[in-house]
Design a protein around this motif. Structure first.
Motif, PDB file in Angstrom:
ATOM      1  N   THR A   1     -31.632 -35.303  35.707  1.00 16.00           N
ATOM      2  CA  THR A   1     -30.258 -34.889  35.986  1.00 16.00           C
ATOM      3  C   THR A   1     -29.961 -33.596  35.244  1.00 16.00           C
ATOM      4  OG1 THR A   1     -29.541 -37.178  36.302  1.00 16.00           O
ATOM      5  CG2 THR A   1     -27.830 -35.554  35.799  1.00 16.00           C
ATOM      6  N   VAL A   2     -29.337 -32.668  35.923  1.00 16.82           N
ATOM      7  CA  VAL A   2     -28.993 -31.383  35.318  1.00 16.82           C
ATOM      8  C   VAL A   2     -28.193 -31.605  34.043  1.00 16.82           C
ATOM      9  CG1 VAL A   2     -27.679 -29.260  35.637  1.00 16.82           C
ATOM     10  CG2 VAL A   2     -29.024 -30.187  37.529  1.00 16.82           C
ATOM     11  N   GLY A   3     -28.580 -30.902  33.005  1.00 19.46           N
ATOM     12  CA  GLY A   3     -27.920 -31.024  31.713  1.00 19.46           C
ATOM     13  C   GLY A   3     -28.639 -31.952  30.771  1.00 19.46           C
ATOM     14  N   TYR A   4     -29.332 -32.936  31.317  1.00 17.45           N
ATOM     15  CA  TYR A   4     -30.073 -33.900  30.509  1.00 17.45           C
ATOM     16  C   TYR A   4     -31.581 -33.656  30.541  1.00 17.45           C
ATOM     17  CZ  TYR A   4     -25.793 -36.752  30.658  1.00 17.45           C
ATOM     18  OH  TYR A   4     -24.506 -37.214  30.557  1.00 17.45           O
ATOM     19  N   MET A   5     -32.038 -32.880  31.517  1.00 20.11           N
ATOM     20  CA  MET A   5     -33.477 -32.735  31.721  1.00 20.11           C
ATOM     21  C   MET A   5     -34.118 -31.878  30.628  1.00 20.11           C
ATOM     22  SD  MET A   5     -35.553 -31.262  35.025  1.00 20.11           S
ATOM     23  CE  MET A   5     -34.640 -32.302  36.146  1.00 20.11           C
ATOM     24  N   ASP A   6     -35.245 -32.344  30.131  1.00 21.73           N
ATOM     25  CA  ASP A   6     -36.022 -31.637  29.124  1.00 21.73           C
ATOM     26  C   ASP A   6     -36.467 -30.285  29.676  1.00 21.73           C
ATOM     27  OD1 ASP A   6     -37.899 -30.758  27.284  1.00 21.73           O
ATOM     28  OD2 ASP A   6     -39.342 -32.365  27.707  1.00 21.73           O
ATOM     29  N   PRO A   7     -36.053 -29.174  29.061  1.00 18.26           N
ATOM     30  CA  PRO A   7     -36.443 -27.859  29.595  1.00 18.26           C
ATOM     31  C   PRO A   7     -37.948 -27.633  29.537  1.00 18.26           C
ATOM     32  CG  PRO A   7     -35.307 -27.641  27.485  1.00 18.26           C
ATOM     33  CD  PRO A   7     -35.143 -29.057  27.911  1.00 18.26           C
ATOM     34  N   GLU A   8     -38.625 -28.241  28.568  1.00 22.31           N
ATOM     35  CA  GLU A   8     -40.077 -28.093  28.482  1.00 22.31           C
ATOM     36  C   GLU A   8     -40.753 -28.783  29.667  1.00 22.31           C
ATOM     37  OE1 GLU A   8     -42.982 -28.088  24.764  1.00 22.31           O
ATOM     38  OE2 GLU A   8     -42.385 -30.134  25.303  1.00 22.31           O
ATOM     39  N   TYR A   9     -40.279 -29.959  30.014  1.00 24.79           N
ATOM     40  CA  TYR A   9     -40.807 -30.681  31.179  1.00 24.79           C
ATOM     41  C   TYR A   9     -40.552 -29.877  32.453  1.00 24.79           C
ATOM     42  CZ  TYR A   9     -40.840 -34.433  34.764  1.00 24.79           C
ATOM     43  OH  TYR A   9     -41.051 -35.201  35.880  1.00 24.79           O
ATOM     44  N   TYR A  10     -39.360 -29.350  32.582  1.00 24.74           N
ATOM     45  CA  TYR A  10     -39.016 -28.562  33.772  1.00 24.74           C
ATOM     46  C   TYR A  10     -39.889 -27.313  33.869  1.00 24.74           C
ATOM     47  CZ  TYR A  10     -36.211 -25.934  37.114  1.00 24.74           C
ATOM     48  OH  TYR A  10     -35.793 -25.209  38.214  1.00 24.74           O
ATOM     49  N   ARG A  11     -40.145 -26.685  32.720  1.00 31.55           N
ATOM     50  CA  ARG A  11     -40.893 -25.429  32.712  1.00 31.55           C
ATOM     51  C   ARG A  11     -42.385 -25.641  32.935  1.00 31.55           C
ATOM     52  NH1 ARG A  11     -39.804 -24.248  28.040  1.00 31.55           N
ATOM     53  NH2 ARG A  11     -41.793 -24.458  26.942  1.00 31.55           N
ATOM     54  N   LEU A  12     -42.964 -26.640  32.276  1.00 33.61           N
ATOM     55  CA  LEU A  12     -44.408 -26.829  32.284  1.00 33.61           C
ATOM     56  C   LEU A  12     -44.882 -27.891  33.271  1.00 33.61           C
ATOM     57  CD1 LEU A  12     -45.078 -26.710  28.435  1.00 33.61           C
ATOM     58  CD2 LEU A  12     -45.200 -24.834  30.086  1.00 33.61           C
ATOM     59  N   GLN A  13     -43.924 -28.668  33.827  1.00 36.05           N
ATOM     60  CA  GLN A  13     -44.274 -29.746  34.749  1.00 36.05           C
ATOM     61  C   GLN A  13     -45.209 -30.766  34.100  1.00 36.05           C
ATOM     62  OE1 GLN A  13     -43.016 -29.702  38.294  1.00 36.05           O
ATOM     63  NE2 GLN A  13     -41.664 -28.431  37.069  1.00 36.05           N
TER      64      GLN A  13
ATOM     65  N   LYS B   1     -41.494 -37.597  25.081  1.00 35.16           N
ATOM     66  CA  LYS B   1     -40.545 -36.724  24.401  1.00 35.16           C
ATOM     67  C   LYS B   1     -39.511 -36.147  25.368  1.00 35.16           C
ATOM     68  CE  LYS B   1     -42.317 -37.173  20.274  1.00 35.16           C
ATOM     69  NZ  LYS B   1     -42.774 -36.026  19.485  1.00 35.16           N
ATOM     70  N   SER B   2     -39.779 -36.227  26.669  1.00 33.63           N
ATOM     71  CA  SER B   2     -38.755 -35.817  27.637  1.00 33.63           C
ATOM     72  C   SER B   2     -37.584 -36.786  27.615  1.00 33.63           C
ATOM     73  CB  SER B   2     -39.357 -35.731  29.046  1.00 33.63           C
ATOM     74  OG  SER B   2     -40.345 -34.728  29.107  1.00 33.63           O
ATOM     75  N   ASP B   3     -37.861 -38.084  27.502  1.00 35.35           N
ATOM     76  CA  ASP B   3     -36.786 -39.064  27.334  1.00 35.35           C
ATOM     77  C   ASP B   3     -36.048 -38.837  26.022  1.00 35.35           C
ATOM     78  OD1 ASP B   3     -37.278 -40.336  29.736  1.00 35.35           O
ATOM     79  OD2 ASP B   3     -38.227 -42.105  28.840  1.00 35.35           O
ATOM     80  N   VAL B   4     -36.784 -38.453  24.978  1.00 37.96           N
ATOM     81  CA  VAL B   4     -36.152 -38.185  23.678  1.00 37.96           C
ATOM     82  C   VAL B   4     -35.145 -37.054  23.808  1.00 37.96           C
ATOM     83  CG1 VAL B   4     -36.579 -37.305  21.339  1.00 37.96           C
ATOM     84  CG2 VAL B   4     -38.072 -39.083  22.306  1.00 37.96           C
TER      85      VAL B   4
ATOM     86  N   PRO C   1     -49.516 -35.518  27.381  1.00 29.37           N
ATOM     87  CA  PRO C   1     -49.074 -34.863  28.607  1.00 29.37           C
ATOM     88  C   PRO C   1     -49.560 -35.580  29.854  1.00 29.37           C
ATOM     89  CG  PRO C   1     -50.847 -33.623  27.587  1.00 29.37           C
ATOM     90  CD  PRO C   1     -50.477 -34.714  26.618  1.00 29.37           C
ATOM     91  N   ASN C   2     -48.689 -35.699  30.808  1.00 31.03           N
ATOM     92  CA  ASN C   2     -49.036 -36.242  32.114  1.00 31.03           C
ATOM     93  C   ASN C   2     -48.499 -35.291  33.170  1.00 31.03           C
ATOM     94  OD1 ASN C   2     -50.062 -39.226  31.694  1.00 31.03           O
ATOM     95  ND2 ASN C   2     -48.400 -38.886  30.251  1.00 31.03           N
ATOM     96  N   VAL C   3     -49.364 -34.794  34.013  1.00 30.41           N
ATOM     97  CA  VAL C   3     -48.944 -33.834  35.024  1.00 30.41           C
ATOM     98  C   VAL C   3     -48.136 -34.562  36.090  1.00 30.41           C
ATOM     99  CG1 VAL C   3     -49.695 -32.196  36.775  1.00 30.41           C
ATOM    100  CG2 VAL C   3     -50.922 -32.360  34.596  1.00 30.41           C
ATOM    101  N   SER C   4     -46.957 -34.051  36.391  1.00 28.57           N
ATOM    102  CA  SER C   4     -46.098 -34.638  37.409  1.00 28.57           C
ATOM    103  C   SER C   4     -45.976 -33.646  38.551  1.00 28.57           C
ATOM    104  CB  SER C   4     -44.719 -34.922  36.817  1.00 28.57           C
ATOM    105  OG  SER C   4     -43.838 -35.400  37.796  1.00 28.57           O
ATOM    106  N   PRO C   5     -45.979 -34.115  39.788  1.00 27.88           N
ATOM    107  CA  PRO C   5     -45.896 -33.183  40.916  1.00 27.88           C
ATOM    108  C   PRO C   5     -44.626 -32.346  40.902  1.00 27.88           C
ATOM    109  CG  PRO C   5     -45.591 -35.462  41.643  1.00 27.88           C
ATOM    110  CD  PRO C   5     -46.071 -35.514  40.227  1.00 27.88           C
ATOM    111  N   SER C   6     -43.555 -32.898  40.401  1.00 23.96           N
ATOM    112  CA  SER C   6     -42.324 -32.122  40.307  1.00 23.96           C
ATOM    113  C   SER C   6     -41.422 -32.756  39.252  1.00 23.96           C
ATOM    114  CB  SER C   6     -41.593 -32.061  41.651  1.00 23.96           C
ATOM    115  OG  SER C   6     -41.238 -33.363  42.083  1.00 23.96           O
ATOM    116  N   ALA C   7     -40.738 -31.923  38.486  1.00 25.83           N
ATOM    117  CA  ALA C   7     -39.833 -32.431  37.459  1.00 25.83           C
ATOM    118  C   ALA C   7     -38.653 -33.127  38.123  1.00 25.83           C
ATOM    119  CB  ALA C   7     -39.345 -31.284  36.584  1.00 25.83           C
TER     120      ALA C   7
END
Length: 237
Positions: A103-115, A120-123, A94-100
């Motif tokens: 592109t909508v539809g492709y973005m990892d929902p876990e990354y969006y939710r947990l920041q 695995k977000s690229d996966v 995990p790496n904390v990012s200031p903001s997810a």
């Protein structure tokens, strides 16, 4: 690139898709090319790179129809560290990012939710691209079975898990032959694993590359993928 983007090749026309995406072998080959590019970023680049915006419009085709991953405007580099998912601050940790971002539809929902950004977000994003390649559907569109637009993940994964792959496959391509069907089904299971809700349940890009290589070999010759081994893609890797 000489032959444009994967997005345009898949979606610019509702008519019969011609070369290079007019066969299942050709589509798996394009997927494999792109997967190898992302694997390089995650595994061999120093420091490792997480792309953060994998999508079909960022996969370009050169003059010999080789797929290339492009557009690194959102990419992040990370210090060299273990690829063990349990280690922090590595390409899979995990790496904390200031903001997810993405592109909508492709973005990892876990990354969006947990920041929290991981490889695995690229996966996840690549799994969405795999579903586009298999179905010919746009990442978000209206389906006959639904009155409202759906993400291709919502549409395709339930059918794949229920072994109804024929309801997912792009009708502009001839149905897979008996020698192709197991390899194509395997790619479907692989895509479903890539878009698992939790990152820890997704394969790595190296596992994805290995799986697509085996699928391409199987689709080009006598099948080496047994029916029992395709129940979950990771069983094969």
């Amino acid at each position: 690139m000489a032959n444009g983007t994967l997005h345009d090749l898949l979606h610019k026309s509702d008519q019969q898709v011609g070369l290079p995406l007019g066969s299942w072998a050709a589509r798996i080959r394009v997927a494999l090319d792109a997967a190898r590019g992302i694997e390089y970023l995650h595994t061999y680049a120093v420091p490792p790179i997480i792309h953060r915006d994998i999508k079909s419009s960022n996969i370009l085709l050169d003059e010999v129809w080789t797929a290339k991953v492009a557009d690194f405007g959102l990419s992040l580099m990370h210090p060299i560290a273990s690829h063990n998912d349990n280690r922090p601050n590595g390409p899979n940790g995990p790496n904390v990012s200031p903001s997810a971002a993405g592109t909508v539809g492709y973005m990892d929902p876990e990354y969006y939710r947990l920041q929290r950004l991981t490889a695995k977000s690229d996966v996840y994003s690549f799994g969405v691209v795999l579903l586009e390649i298999l179905s010919g559907c746009k990442v978000i569109q209206r389906y006959e079975e639904s009155g409202t637009p759906k993400n291709v993940v919502e549409f395709a994964v339930p059918h794949i898990v229920a072994d109804d792959l024929h309801r997912v496959l792009d009708p502009r391509i001839a149905p897979p032959t008996p020698s192709e069907i197991e390899a194509v089904a395997y790619v479907g299971y692989l895509a479903a694993d890539c878009v698992s809700p939790e990152g820890r349940d997704r394969p790595t890009m190296t596992e994805i590359v290995n799986g697509l290589e085996r699928a391409l070999v199987a689709i080009s010759g006598p099948s080496s993928i047994s029916r029992s081994s395709t129940s979950r893609s990771l069983d094969l890797i």
